[in-house]
Design a protein around this motif. Structure first.
Motif, PDB file in Angstrom:
ATOM      1  N   PHE A 186       0.794  -1.288   0.067  1.00 23.23           N
ATOM      2  CA  PHE A 186       0.175   0.016   0.074  1.00 23.23           C
ATOM      3  C   PHE A 186       0.759   1.199   0.089  1.00 23.23           C
ATOM      4  O   PHE A 186       0.486   2.154  -1.001  1.00 23.23           O
ATOM      5  CB  PHE A 186      -0.956  -0.086   1.108  1.00 23.23           C
ATOM      6  N   PRO A 187       1.866   1.471   0.795  1.00 20.99           N
ATOM      7  CA  PRO A 187       2.731   2.530   0.698  1.00 20.99           C
ATOM      8  C   PRO A 187       3.425   2.907  -0.619  1.00 20.99           C
ATOM      9  O   PRO A 187       3.500   3.867  -0.905  1.00 20.99           O
ATOM     10  CB  PRO A 187       3.751   2.432   1.691  1.00 20.99           C
ATOM     11  N   ARG A 188       3.912   1.826  -1.206  1.00 18.89           N
ATOM     12  CA  ARG A 188       4.407   1.875  -2.634  1.00 18.89           C
ATOM     13  C   ARG A 188       3.382   2.257  -3.631  1.00 18.89           C
ATOM     14  O   ARG A 188       3.765   3.134  -4.593  1.00 18.89           O
ATOM     15  CB  ARG A 188       5.036   0.560  -2.857  1.00 18.89           C
ATOM     16  N   LEU A 189       2.221   1.772  -3.430  1.00 17.35           N
ATOM     17  CA  LEU A 189       1.101   2.162  -4.408  1.00 17.35           C
ATOM     18  C   LEU A 189       0.882   3.623  -4.041  1.00 17.35           C
ATOM     19  O   LEU A 189       0.501   4.071  -5.250  1.00 17.35           O
ATOM     20  CB  LEU A 189       0.007   0.928  -4.192  1.00 17.35           C
ATOM     21  N   ASP A 190       0.554   3.811  -2.887  1.00 14.99           N
ATOM     22  CA  ASP A 190       0.132   5.293  -2.610  1.00 14.99           C
ATOM     23  C   ASP A 190       1.125   6.103  -3.398  1.00 14.99           C
ATOM     24  O   ASP A 190       0.686   7.346  -3.725  1.00 14.99           O
ATOM     25  CB  ASP A 190      -0.054   5.514  -1.229  1.00 14.99           C
ATOM     26  N   HIS A 191       2.248   6.051  -3.140  1.00 13.98           N
ATOM     27  CA  HIS A 191       3.260   6.715  -3.483  1.00 13.98           C
ATOM     28  C   HIS A 191       3.539   6.828  -5.191  1.00 13.98           C
ATOM     29  O   HIS A 191       3.587   8.019  -5.557  1.00 13.98           O
ATOM     30  CB  HIS A 191       4.871   6.469  -2.974  1.00 13.98           C
ATOM     31  N   ASN A 247      -0.760   9.810  -4.073  1.00 13.56           N
ATOM     32  CA  ASN A 247      -1.771  10.148  -2.917  1.00 13.56           C
ATOM     33  C   ASN A 247      -1.889   8.932  -2.144  1.00 13.56           C
ATOM     34  O   ASN A 247      -1.724   7.832  -2.195  1.00 13.56           O
ATOM     35  CB  ASN A 247      -3.058  10.759  -3.380  1.00 13.56           C
ATOM     36  N   GLY A 248      -2.469   9.340  -1.017  1.00 16.80           N
ATOM     37  CA  GLY A 248      -2.769   8.510   0.038  1.00 16.80           C
ATOM     38  C   GLY A 248      -4.304   8.135   0.067  1.00 16.80           C
ATOM     39  O   GLY A 248      -4.801   7.834   1.320  1.00 16.80           O
ATOM     40  N   PHE A 281       0.921  -3.345 -12.695  1.00 15.27           N
ATOM     41  CA  PHE A 281       1.114  -2.223 -13.801  1.00 15.27           C
ATOM     42  C   PHE A 281       1.801  -1.235 -13.232  1.00 15.27           C
ATOM     43  O   PHE A 281       2.900  -0.833 -13.855  1.00 15.27           O
ATOM     44  CB  PHE A 281      -0.418  -1.889 -14.261  1.00 15.27           C
ATOM     45  N   VAL A 282       1.498  -0.512 -12.085  1.00 19.90           N
ATOM     46  CA  VAL A 282       2.112   0.808 -11.763  1.00 19.90           C
ATOM     47  C   VAL A 282       3.634   0.471 -11.064  1.00 19.90           C
ATOM     48  O   VAL A 282       4.489   1.136 -11.067  1.00 19.90           O
ATOM     49  CB  VAL A 282       1.300   1.311 -10.537  1.00 19.90           C
ATOM     50  N   GLN A 306       8.276  -1.943 -12.311  1.00 20.69           N
ATOM     51  CA  GLN A 306       9.818  -1.847 -12.414  1.00 20.69           C
ATOM     52  C   GLN A 306      10.252  -2.294 -11.157  1.00 20.69           C
ATOM     53  O   GLN A 306      11.396  -2.481 -10.985  1.00 20.69           O
ATOM     54  CB  GLN A 306      10.167  -0.487 -12.722  1.00 20.69           C
ATOM     55  N   GLN A 307       9.231  -2.101  -9.990  1.00 23.62           N
ATOM     56  CA  GLN A 307      10.074  -2.417  -8.569  1.00 23.62           C
ATOM     57  C   GLN A 307       9.392  -3.796  -8.151  1.00 23.62           C
ATOM     58  O   GLN A 307       9.430  -4.244  -6.837  1.00 23.62           O
ATOM     59  CB  GLN A 307       9.738  -1.483  -7.785  1.00 23.62           C
ATOM     60  N   ALA A 308       8.609  -4.559  -8.918  1.00 22.99           N
ATOM     61  CA  ALA A 308       8.094  -5.807  -8.605  1.00 22.99           C
ATOM     62  C   ALA A 308       8.925  -6.436  -7.673  1.00 22.99           C
ATOM     63  O   ALA A 308       8.535  -7.297  -6.565  1.00 22.99           O
ATOM     64  CB  ALA A 308       7.232  -6.561  -9.717  1.00 22.99           C
ATOM     65  N   ASP A 309      10.040  -7.025  -8.315  1.00 25.03           N
ATOM     66  CA  ASP A 309      10.995  -8.030  -7.571  1.00 25.03           C
ATOM     67  C   ASP A 309      11.456  -7.397  -6.046  1.00 25.03           C
ATOM     68  O   ASP A 309      11.495  -8.224  -5.276  1.00 25.03           O
ATOM     69  CB  ASP A 309      12.166  -8.083  -8.294  1.00 25.03           C
ATOM     70  N   GLU A 310      11.499  -6.003  -5.884  1.00 25.33           N
ATOM     71  CA  GLU A 310      11.600  -5.705  -4.739  1.00 25.33           C
ATOM     72  C   GLU A 310      10.488  -5.669  -3.703  1.00 25.33           C
ATOM     73  O   GLU A 310      10.682  -5.868  -2.530  1.00 25.33           O
ATOM     74  CB  GLU A 310      12.261  -3.963  -4.902  1.00 25.33           C
ATOM     75  N   VAL A 311       9.572  -5.300  -4.170  1.00 24.67           N
ATOM     76  CA  VAL A 311       8.220  -5.515  -3.483  1.00 24.67           C
ATOM     77  C   VAL A 311       7.821  -6.995  -2.870  1.00 24.67           C
ATOM     78  O   VAL A 311       7.948  -7.153  -1.684  1.00 24.67           O
ATOM     79  CB  VAL A 311       6.997  -4.828  -4.095  1.00 24.67           C
ATOM     80  N   LEU A 312       8.211  -7.904  -3.689  1.00 25.11           N
ATOM     81  CA  LEU A 312       7.983  -9.141  -3.510  1.00 25.11           C
ATOM     82  C   LEU A 312       9.274  -9.840  -2.472  1.00 25.11           C
ATOM     83  O   LEU A 312       8.793 -10.700  -1.431  1.00 25.11           O
ATOM     84  CB  LEU A 312       8.220 -10.088  -4.573  1.00 25.11           C
ATOM     85  N   ALA A 313      10.379  -9.165  -2.618  1.00 25.63           N
ATOM     86  CA  ALA A 313      11.271  -9.557  -1.646  1.00 25.63           C
ATOM     87  C   ALA A 313      11.206  -9.092  -0.173  1.00 25.63           C
ATOM     88  O   ALA A 313      11.303  -9.675   0.867  1.00 25.63           O
ATOM     89  CB  ALA A 313      12.642  -8.885  -2.281  1.00 25.63           C
TER      90      ALA A 313
END
Length: 152
Positions: A57-62, A66-67, A128-129, A132-139
């Motif tokens: 959620f924080p990454r998606l909001d960023h 918006n939050g 989608f959004v 580029q950071q999916a691997d980091e998010v999953l890690a």
């Protein structure tokens, strides 16, 4: 590269399976087994919510700038579910099958709607959004999972 949606969908299924075991024990009034299985479900479900609330959620909001987007609704529903689960846990402790299922019926409806929104809208949007950071998010999610497992 695994998709965020795939990872979290799998988490939903694992939680559902664990919950089904707990619910079966309540139906049978096997209170010790119900307590054990429901506690395992609560830990698993709590980790899932943490993955969303602390990582996704924080990454998606960023990324969305918006939050106040879709994560606000998801967080509110998480709070509702946590309250229902506390009441269900208390019902198990009282050996109160009816009290458990009064909450379980409402929880089932809320979770079904919640998961449809996540799996049909939020997770694909995250894929989608946050591509580029999916691997980091999953890690990060996996680190959270491992840290929580080592404590348990």
């Amino acid at each position: 590269m695994e998709k965020i949606a795939t990872y979290l969908d799998h988490d939903h299924r694992r939680c559902d399976d664990q919950y089904a075991m707990a619910e079966s024990e309540v139906i049978l009034r096997h209170w010790d087994a119900a307590t054990t299985n429901f506690s395992a479900f609560l830990a698993m479900f709590g980790r899932h919510l943490d993955k969303e609330e602390r990582v996704l959620f924080p990454r998606l909001d960023h990324a969305l700038g918006n939050g106040y987007g879709p994560t606000v609704v998801m967080r509110a529903e998480h709070r509702q579910m946590r309250e229902m689960l506390r009441e269900m846990q208390a019902a198990i402790a009282r050996h109160d099958c009816d009290g458990f299922f009064d909450q379980a019926d409402m929880l089932r409806l809320l979770m079904r709607q919640h998961n449809l929104k996540e799996e049909g809208i939020l997770y694909p949007q995250a894929d989608f959004v946050l591509a580029q950071q999916a691997d980091e998010v999953l890690a990060c999610m996996e680190q959270l999972e491992q840290a929580e497992w080592s404590v348990a």
